[in-house]
Enzyme design. Structure first.
Site, PDB file in Angstrom:
ATOM      1  N   SER A 251      29.791  54.803  97.718  1.00 48.35           N
ATOM      2  CA  SER A 251      30.695  55.535  96.944  1.00 48.35           C
ATOM      3  C   SER A 251      31.996  55.431  97.374  1.00 48.35           C
ATOM      4  O   SER A 251      32.608  55.937  98.471  1.00 48.35           O
ATOM      5  CB  SER A 251      30.551  56.823  96.662  1.00 48.35           C
TER       6      SER A 251
ATOM      7  N   HIS B 115      30.085  51.720  94.179  1.00 53.74           N
ATOM      8  CA  HIS B 115      30.081  52.640  93.211  1.00 53.74           C
ATOM      9  C   HIS B 115      31.613  53.446  92.981  1.00 53.74           C
ATOM     10  O   HIS B 115      32.224  53.926  93.994  1.00 53.74           O
ATOM     11  CB  HIS B 115      29.073  53.674  93.666  1.00 53.74           C
TER      12      HIS B 115
ATOM     13  N   ASP C 213      33.719  56.390  91.411  1.00 54.23           N
ATOM     14  CA  ASP C 213      33.333  57.579  90.834  1.00 54.23           C
ATOM     15  C   ASP C 213      34.772  57.958  89.829  1.00 54.23           C
ATOM     16  O   ASP C 213      35.767  58.156  90.420  1.00 54.23           O
ATOM     17  CB  ASP C 213      33.431  58.612  91.862  1.00 54.23           C
TER      18      ASP C 213
ATOM     19  N   MET D  69      36.707  60.521  87.852  1.00 53.06           N
ATOM     20  CA  MET D  69      36.925  62.065  87.543  1.00 53.06           C
ATOM     21  C   MET D  69      37.998  62.448  86.759  1.00 53.06           C
ATOM     22  O   MET D  69      39.274  61.818  86.969  1.00 53.06           O
ATOM     23  CB  MET D  69      36.760  62.799  88.911  1.00 53.06           C
TER      24      MET D  69
ATOM     25  N   HIS E  87      30.768  55.153  87.494  1.00 54.36           N
ATOM     26  CA  HIS E  87      30.216  56.485  87.042  1.00 54.36           C
ATOM     27  C   HIS E  87      31.135  57.096  86.432  1.00 54.36           C
ATOM     28  O   HIS E  87      32.286  57.903  87.004  1.00 54.36           O
ATOM     29  CB  HIS E  87      29.629  57.149  88.554  1.00 54.36           C
TER      30      HIS E  87
ATOM     31  N   MET F 147      32.523  60.522  84.957  1.00 59.86           N
ATOM     32  CA  MET F 147      32.463  61.773  84.668  1.00 59.86           C
ATOM     33  C   MET F 147      33.734  62.359  84.172  1.00 59.86           C
ATOM     34  O   MET F 147      34.662  62.950  84.622  1.00 59.86           O
ATOM     35  CB  MET F 147      32.508  62.558  86.292  1.00 59.86           C
TER      36      MET F 147
ATOM     37  N   MET G   6      21.880  63.061  89.228  1.00 58.34           N
ATOM     38  CA  MET G   6      22.957  63.532  90.217  1.00 58.34           C
ATOM     39  C   MET G   6      21.958  64.555  91.023  1.00 58.34           C
ATOM     40  O   MET G   6      21.407  65.723  90.548  1.00 58.34           O
ATOM     41  CB  MET G   6      23.925  64.558  89.373  1.00 58.34           C
TER      42      MET G   6
ATOM     43  N   ASP H 174      22.345  60.025  93.336  1.00 55.71           N
ATOM     44  CA  ASP H 174      23.819  60.205  93.647  1.00 55.71           C
ATOM     45  C   ASP H 174      24.238  61.803  94.217  1.00 55.71           C
ATOM     46  O   ASP H 174      24.101  62.496  93.221  1.00 55.71           O
ATOM     47  CB  ASP H 174      24.771  59.998  92.433  1.00 55.71           C
TER      48      ASP H 174
HETATM   49  C1  DX5 Z   1      30.325  63.000  93.159  1.00 58.59           C
HETATM   50  C2  DX5 Z   1      29.961  61.627  93.071  1.00 58.59           C
HETATM   51  C3  DX5 Z   1      29.224  61.058  94.094  1.00 58.59           C
HETATM   52  C4  DX5 Z   1      29.902  61.374  95.754  1.00 58.59           C
HETATM   53  C5  DX5 Z   1      28.696  61.105  96.419  1.00 58.59           C
HETATM   54  O1  DX5 Z   1      30.603  63.735  92.043  1.00 58.59           O
HETATM   55  O2  DX5 Z   1      29.432  61.197  91.764  1.00 58.59           O
HETATM   56  O3  DX5 Z   1      29.239  59.506  93.968  1.00 58.59           O
HETATM   57  O4  DX5 Z   1      31.013  60.573  95.833  1.00 58.59           O
HETATM   58  O5  DX5 Z   1      29.309  61.321  97.968  1.00 58.59           O
HETATM   59  P1  DX5 Z   1      28.199  61.819  98.979  1.00 58.59           P
HETATM   60  O6  DX5 Z   1      27.204  60.648  99.414  1.00 58.59           O
HETATM   61  O7  DX5 Z   1      29.202  62.044 100.008  1.00 58.59           O
HETATM   62  O8  DX5 Z   1      27.632  63.150  98.542  1.00 58.59           O
HETATM   63 ZN    ZN Z   2      29.134  59.122  91.484  1.00 60.43          ZN
END
Ligand code: DX5
Ligand code: ZN
Length: 216
Positions: A7, A32, A34, A36, A65, A67, A136, A174
């Site tokens: 990620s 990956h 992310d 948000m 991903h 979110m 998750m 994840d």
């Molecule tokens: C959390 C993200 C993850 C995150 C994982 O909301 O979706 O992808 O970056 O990070 P680690 O591996 O540090 O838990």
């Molecule tokens: Zn993620």
């Protein structure tokens, strides 16, 4: 056989291009990404312009991903930006089936995501339309959190649902992945592991990726 998807939330944003380029030399399988929105999760990260700018820097598939609330509004942005795979949360989308179709019509892979509080059966009806189910194992929003142990039973339940129906759906996990939790997830039936801090904070990221993949 097990894929590792670092990620880039945990990468050095001031040197994002360098970190993206390193992923191939570290033998990562996917990137990956992310997303948000500050609504679905209490944090903001990055969006389509950043995805477009990293797209030419790697041949690895980019796993977006989302979110975000109402992901169907934003799916076209991430398709245009060059995501190879897009996952949307079951908690955020009223029309999962339609959204999965929307992604497939663009020739990309599609998947659904379950928050830690959401049961496996929520994906049952759309499973044949998913290339991937993302479990998750932390509450989404931040990197560096602790793995929620109940995620392992959910992975095993999904593995059974997928195998009983003879599907090839991948199970991605994840949050809080490290060598110990990676092994638990692989043993329960996961096929793709996302790792942010474990990879980017490792003194030898290539070795960490190898270790996570072997589930040692
Ligand atoms: C959390 C993200 C993850 C995150 C994982 O909301 O979706 O992808 O970056 O990070 P680690 O591996 O540090 O838990
Ligand atoms: Zn993620």
């Amino acid at each position: 056989m097990i894929k590792i998807a670092p990620s880039i939330l945990a990468s050095d944003f001031a040197n994002l291009g360098r970190d993206i380029a390193s992923l191939s030399s570290w033998q990562a399988d996917w990137v990956h990404f992310d997303v948000m929105d500050g609504h679905f999760v209490p944090n903001l990260s990055f969006g389509p312009p950043i995805l477009s700018s990293i797209r030419p820097l790697t041949k690895l598939p980019i796993d977006a991903h989302l979110m975000v609330e109402e992901p169907s509004r934003m799916i076209p942005w991430f398709l245009d930006a060059g995501a190879d795979l897009i996952t949307i949360h079951v908690e955020a989308e009223k029309h999962l089936h339609r959204s999965l179709q929307q992604i497939h019509e663009a020739g990309r892979k599609a998947g659904v995501v379950l928050n830690p509080g959401s049961p496996a059966y929520l994906v049952r009806e759309v499973l044949p339309y998913c290339d991937l189910v993302l479990v998750m194992s932390v509450n989404p929003g931040y990197g560096g959190q602790k793995f929620i142990p109940e995620s392992v039973a959910k992975i095993a339940e999904l593995r059974q649902m997928i195998d009983e129906r003879g599907l090839a759906t991948e199970i991605e996990v994840d949050g809080g992945i490290n060598p110990e939790t990676a092994k638990l997830c692989i043993d329960a039936g996961a096929t793709v592991l996302v790792a942010g801090s474990a990879v980017f904070q490792a003194s030898d990221p290539a070795d960490m990726i190898r270790t996570l993949r072997c589930g040692k």
